[in-house]
Scaffold this motif. Structure first.
Motif, PDB file in Angstrom:
ATOM      1  N   ILE A  12      32.708 -31.782  67.383  1.00 53.90           N
ATOM      2  CA  ILE A  12      31.888 -31.898  68.595  1.00 53.90           C
ATOM      3  C   ILE A  12      31.755 -30.538  69.274  1.00 53.90           C
ATOM      4  O   ILE A  12      30.655 -30.131  69.678  1.00 53.90           O
ATOM      5  CB  ILE A  12      32.509 -32.938  69.555  1.00 53.90           C
ATOM      6  CG1 ILE A  12      32.473 -34.321  68.915  1.00 53.90           C
ATOM      7  CG2 ILE A  12      31.774 -32.943  70.890  1.00 53.90           C
ATOM      8  CD1 ILE A  12      33.270 -35.368  69.669  1.00 53.90           C
ATOM      9  N   ASP A  13      32.861 -29.821  69.395  1.00 49.95           N
ATOM     10  CA  ASP A  13      32.825 -28.485  70.017  1.00 49.95           C
ATOM     11  C   ASP A  13      31.966 -27.535  69.198  1.00 49.95           C
ATOM     12  O   ASP A  13      31.182 -26.746  69.754  1.00 49.95           O
ATOM     13  CB  ASP A  13      34.244 -27.930  70.147  1.00 49.95           C
ATOM     14  CG  ASP A  13      35.087 -28.716  71.138  1.00 49.95           C
ATOM     15  OD1 ASP A  13      34.496 -29.377  72.015  1.00 49.95           O
ATOM     16  OD2 ASP A  13      36.326 -28.665  71.027  1.00 49.95           O
ATOM     17  N   ILE A  31      29.471 -28.213  67.138  1.00 48.58           N
ATOM     18  CA  ILE A  31      28.041 -28.554  67.214  1.00 48.58           C
ATOM     19  C   ILE A  31      27.453 -28.086  68.536  1.00 48.58           C
ATOM     20  O   ILE A  31      26.344 -27.535  68.591  1.00 48.58           O
ATOM     21  CB  ILE A  31      27.854 -30.072  67.024  1.00 48.58           C
ATOM     22  CG1 ILE A  31      28.259 -30.469  65.596  1.00 48.58           C
ATOM     23  CG2 ILE A  31      26.412 -30.473  67.302  1.00 48.58           C
ATOM     24  CD1 ILE A  31      28.391 -31.965  65.409  1.00 48.58           C
ATOM     25  N   ARG A  32      28.186 -28.298  69.621  1.00 47.02           N
ATOM     26  CA  ARG A  32      27.692 -27.835  70.922  1.00 47.02           C
ATOM     27  C   ARG A  32      27.597 -26.318  70.977  1.00 47.02           C
ATOM     28  O   ARG A  32      26.691 -25.770  71.609  1.00 47.02           O
ATOM     29  CB  ARG A  32      28.618 -28.343  72.017  1.00 47.02           C
ATOM     30  CG  ARG A  32      28.519 -29.843  72.270  1.00 47.02           C
ATOM     31  CD  ARG A  32      29.615 -30.320  73.203  1.00 47.02           C
ATOM     32  NE  ARG A  32      29.456 -31.741  73.547  1.00 47.02           N
ATOM     33  CZ  ARG A  32      30.394 -32.467  74.136  1.00 47.02           C
ATOM     34  NH1 ARG A  32      31.565 -31.910  74.469  1.00 47.02           N
ATOM     35  NH2 ARG A  32      30.190 -33.741  74.400  1.00 47.02           N
ATOM     36  N   ARG A  33      28.518 -25.645  70.316  1.00 42.24           N
ATOM     37  CA  ARG A  33      28.549 -24.181  70.354  1.00 42.24           C
ATOM     38  C   ARG A  33      27.517 -23.551  69.428  1.00 42.24           C
ATOM     39  O   ARG A  33      26.824 -22.606  69.807  1.00 42.24           O
ATOM     40  CB  ARG A  33      29.952 -23.704  69.966  1.00 42.24           C
ATOM     41  CG  ARG A  33      30.112 -22.178  69.997  1.00 42.24           C
ATOM     42  CD  ARG A  33      31.519 -21.766  69.603  1.00 42.24           C
ATOM     43  NE  ARG A  33      31.823 -22.079  68.207  1.00 42.24           N
ATOM     44  CZ  ARG A  33      32.640 -23.047  67.809  1.00 42.24           C
ATOM     45  NH1 ARG A  33      33.260 -23.817  68.701  1.00 42.24           N
ATOM     46  NH2 ARG A  33      32.853 -23.265  66.518  1.00 42.24           N
ATOM     47  N   GLU A  34      27.375 -24.080  68.226  1.00 42.53           N
ATOM     48  CA  GLU A  34      26.543 -23.443  67.199  1.00 42.53           C
ATOM     49  C   GLU A  34      25.116 -23.959  67.157  1.00 42.53           C
ATOM     50  O   GLU A  34      24.240 -23.298  66.601  1.00 42.53           O
ATOM     51  CB  GLU A  34      27.184 -23.637  65.819  1.00 42.53           C
ATOM     52  CG  GLU A  34      28.584 -23.047  65.676  1.00 42.53           C
ATOM     53  CD  GLU A  34      28.581 -21.526  65.770  1.00 42.53           C
ATOM     54  OE1 GLU A  34      27.505 -20.917  65.638  1.00 42.53           O
ATOM     55  OE2 GLU A  34      29.660 -20.954  65.985  1.00 42.53           O
ATOM     56  N   CYS A  35      24.858 -25.138  67.720  1.00 44.58           N
ATOM     57  CA  CYS A  35      23.510 -25.740  67.683  1.00 44.58           C
ATOM     58  C   CYS A  35      22.937 -25.725  66.263  1.00 44.58           C
ATOM     59  O   CYS A  35      21.897 -25.107  66.003  1.00 44.58           O
ATOM     60  CB  CYS A  35      22.563 -25.014  68.631  1.00 44.58           C
ATOM     61  SG  CYS A  35      23.074 -25.033  70.346  1.00 44.58           S
ATOM     62  N   ARG A  46      29.235 -39.059  70.943  1.00 46.72           N
ATOM     63  CA  ARG A  46      29.664 -38.165  72.028  1.00 46.72           C
ATOM     64  C   ARG A  46      28.714 -36.982  72.250  1.00 46.72           C
ATOM     65  O   ARG A  46      28.849 -36.270  73.246  1.00 46.72           O
ATOM     66  CB  ARG A  46      31.073 -37.637  71.731  1.00 46.72           C
ATOM     67  CG  ARG A  46      32.148 -38.708  71.774  1.00 46.72           C
ATOM     68  CD  ARG A  46      33.530 -38.086  71.724  1.00 46.72           C
ATOM     69  NE  ARG A  46      34.584 -39.078  71.591  1.00 46.72           N
ATOM     70  CZ  ARG A  46      35.881 -38.783  71.578  1.00 46.72           C
ATOM     71  NH1 ARG A  46      36.270 -37.508  71.688  1.00 46.72           N
ATOM     72  NH2 ARG A  46      36.776 -39.735  71.439  1.00 46.72           N
ATOM     73  N   LEU A  47      27.808 -36.774  71.330  1.00 47.53           N
ATOM     74  CA  LEU A  47      26.869 -35.661  71.492  1.00 47.53           C
ATOM     75  C   LEU A  47      25.757 -36.030  72.466  1.00 47.53           C
ATOM     76  O   LEU A  47      25.339 -37.189  72.543  1.00 47.53           O
ATOM     77  CB  LEU A  47      26.259 -35.272  70.143  1.00 47.53           C
ATOM     78  CG  LEU A  47      27.213 -34.654  69.120  1.00 47.53           C
ATOM     79  CD1 LEU A  47      26.498 -34.434  67.789  1.00 47.53           C
ATOM     80  CD2 LEU A  47      27.771 -33.326  69.642  1.00 47.53           C
ATOM     81  N   GLU A  48      25.268 -35.021  73.187  1.00 52.65           N
ATOM     82  CA  GLU A  48      24.204 -35.247  74.156  1.00 52.65           C
ATOM     83  C   GLU A  48      22.890 -35.540  73.425  1.00 52.65           C
ATOM     84  O   GLU A  48      22.631 -35.014  72.335  1.00 52.65           O
ATOM     85  CB  GLU A  48      24.029 -34.021  75.063  1.00 52.65           C
ATOM     86  CG  GLU A  48      25.219 -33.721  75.958  1.00 52.65           C
ATOM     87  CD  GLU A  48      26.374 -33.062  75.221  1.00 52.65           C
ATOM     88  OE1 GLU A  48      26.159 -32.654  74.055  1.00 52.65           O
ATOM     89  OE2 GLU A  48      27.467 -32.955  75.793  1.00 52.65           O
ATOM     90  N   THR A  68      20.622 -33.034  71.019  1.00 48.76           N
ATOM     91  CA  THR A  68      21.437 -31.985  70.395  1.00 48.76           C
ATOM     92  C   THR A  68      21.906 -32.372  68.998  1.00 48.76           C
ATOM     93  O   THR A  68      22.568 -31.583  68.337  1.00 48.76           O
ATOM     94  CB  THR A  68      22.677 -31.665  71.257  1.00 48.76           C
ATOM     95  OG1 THR A  68      23.533 -32.826  71.311  1.00 48.76           O
ATOM     96  CG2 THR A  68      22.277 -31.267  72.669  1.00 48.76           C
ATOM     97  N   VAL A  69      21.574 -33.596  68.555  1.00 52.67           N
ATOM     98  CA  VAL A  69      22.035 -34.052  67.240  1.00 52.67           C
ATOM     99  C   VAL A  69      21.170 -33.425  66.145  1.00 52.67           C
ATOM    100  O   VAL A  69      19.943 -33.587  66.148  1.00 52.67           O
ATOM    101  CB  VAL A  69      21.979 -35.592  67.149  1.00 52.67           C
ATOM    102  CG1 VAL A  69      22.445 -36.054  65.768  1.00 52.67           C
ATOM    103  CG2 VAL A  69      22.816 -36.224  68.243  1.00 52.67           C
TER     104      VAL A  69
END
Length: 327
Positions: free
Chosen positions: A113-114, A116-120, A141-143, A146-147
């Motif tokens: 999760i971290d 994916i949020r960081r690297e997009c 849990r992803l916004e 952003t998936v």
């Protein structure tokens, strides 16, 4: 004979010339002035950048949008699996592909999760069954928005239906063959290109809308021999003077050979309102409106100018001021 000899001499002389010089030579023989760069009205040559800076800026912005995302990758990829050997297999297979670049590897769902949020990332190879946080929980849990494109990787085929309910792009059942992996990658490429082009179209549409809105917020008028670009927010009001119109700015006025109707059509409809058959006011500059005994109204602008609001346009003025106060 002498005439034929002279014509033959001229043809041989022209044949030995450079092209540009030959054209001038032939033109002079025909009595025609050599052709120069065609000039537009005002003296600027065709193709000149004079007076076209805004168009040039818009073209540059369009090029930025069109080149900002490559439809052929490399696609940013995150690999998530709690088994090191499984991650190594995916790493080796993806290393053969020039259009996929691994930007993160994770052995746990929380780390994924971290990452994916960081690297997009564009692509996510996601194991289903992991301790504590499984693959499905990672996606929950992803916004929204952003998936990335998700390819589930698991040894259990019972998760296939649930994977596609989570809008997975594809499903790799361990152990999988190189052929199956190649099919999944090709399907992924097609989907990513579709996403990229859709994103480019969206950004291009937004850019054109913003450019159009920017152009609508400027008034271009002729002042004698000059062309003047006036930002809308500098205009207080405009009044009709016979067949002309006077534009009142904060510091000066312009008398232009345009009708009030023509200028009104060039203005941003949401920013200006007709208050009288001979006057247009900037809505943002209206400070006060008060009724008159005659049934008309009068308004006061920010510079102290008082304008009469006729009964014909009263409703339009009240509506325009109300819209601005709610914005």
């Amino acid at each position: 004979m002498d005439a034929d000899r002279r014509r033959g001499h001229r043809r041989r002389a022209a044949a030995g010339m450079e092209p540009a010089r030959r054209d001038r030579y032939r033109s002079s023989q025909l009595g025609v002035a050599p052709r120069r760069g065609i000039r537009r009205r005002g003296g600027a040559p065709c193709g000149s950048s004079g007076g076209r800076r805004r168009a040039g800026d818009r073209d540059a912005a369009l090029r930025t949008v069109m080149t900002g995302a490559s439809p052929g990758g490399p696609w940013r990829t995150v690999v998530v699996d709690d088994e090191p050997l499984a991650r190594q297999t995916l790493r080796l297979l993806l290393a053969r592909e020039a259009d996929f670049a691994i930007v993160a590897e994770c052995g746990h769902g929380a780390d994924a999760i971290d990452a994916i949020r960081r690297e997009c990332p564009d692509v996510l190879f996601l194991d289903v069954q992991m301790p504590e946080v499984d693959g499905f929980e990672v996606l929950r849990r992803l916004e929204p928005g952003t998936v990335p494109a998700v390819i589930f990787v698991t040894a259990f085929d019972r998760y296939a239906l649930q994977a596609f309910e989570q809008h997975a792009l594809d499903y790799l059942l361990k152990p999988f063959s190189d052929e199956r992996f190649a099919i999944v990658l090709e399907r992924t490429r097609v989907r990513l290109r579709e996403r990229t082009f859709a994103s480019m179209v969206g950004r291009l549409s937004a850019l054109l809308s913003a450019t159009e809105a920017q152009e609508r917020r400027q008034l271009v008028v002729r002042d004698g021999g000059r062309t003047v670009v006036i930002p809308h927010d500098e205009i207080l009001w405009i009044e009709a003077e016979d067949y002309c119109a006077r534009i009142h700015l904060r510091e000066r006025t312009f008398l232009v050979r345009d009708s009030l109707r023509a200028l009104g059509n060039s203005l941003d409809r949401s920013g200006f309102v007709r208050v009288h058959r001979s006057a247009i006011a900037n809505v943002a500059c209206i400070r006060e409106i008060e009724p008159l005994a005659s049934g008309d109204q009068r308004l006061t602008l920010s510079d102290g100018t008082v304008l009469k609001v006729s009964r014909t346009y009263r409703a339009y003025v009240v509506n325009a001021v109300g819209k601005r106060s709610r914005a």
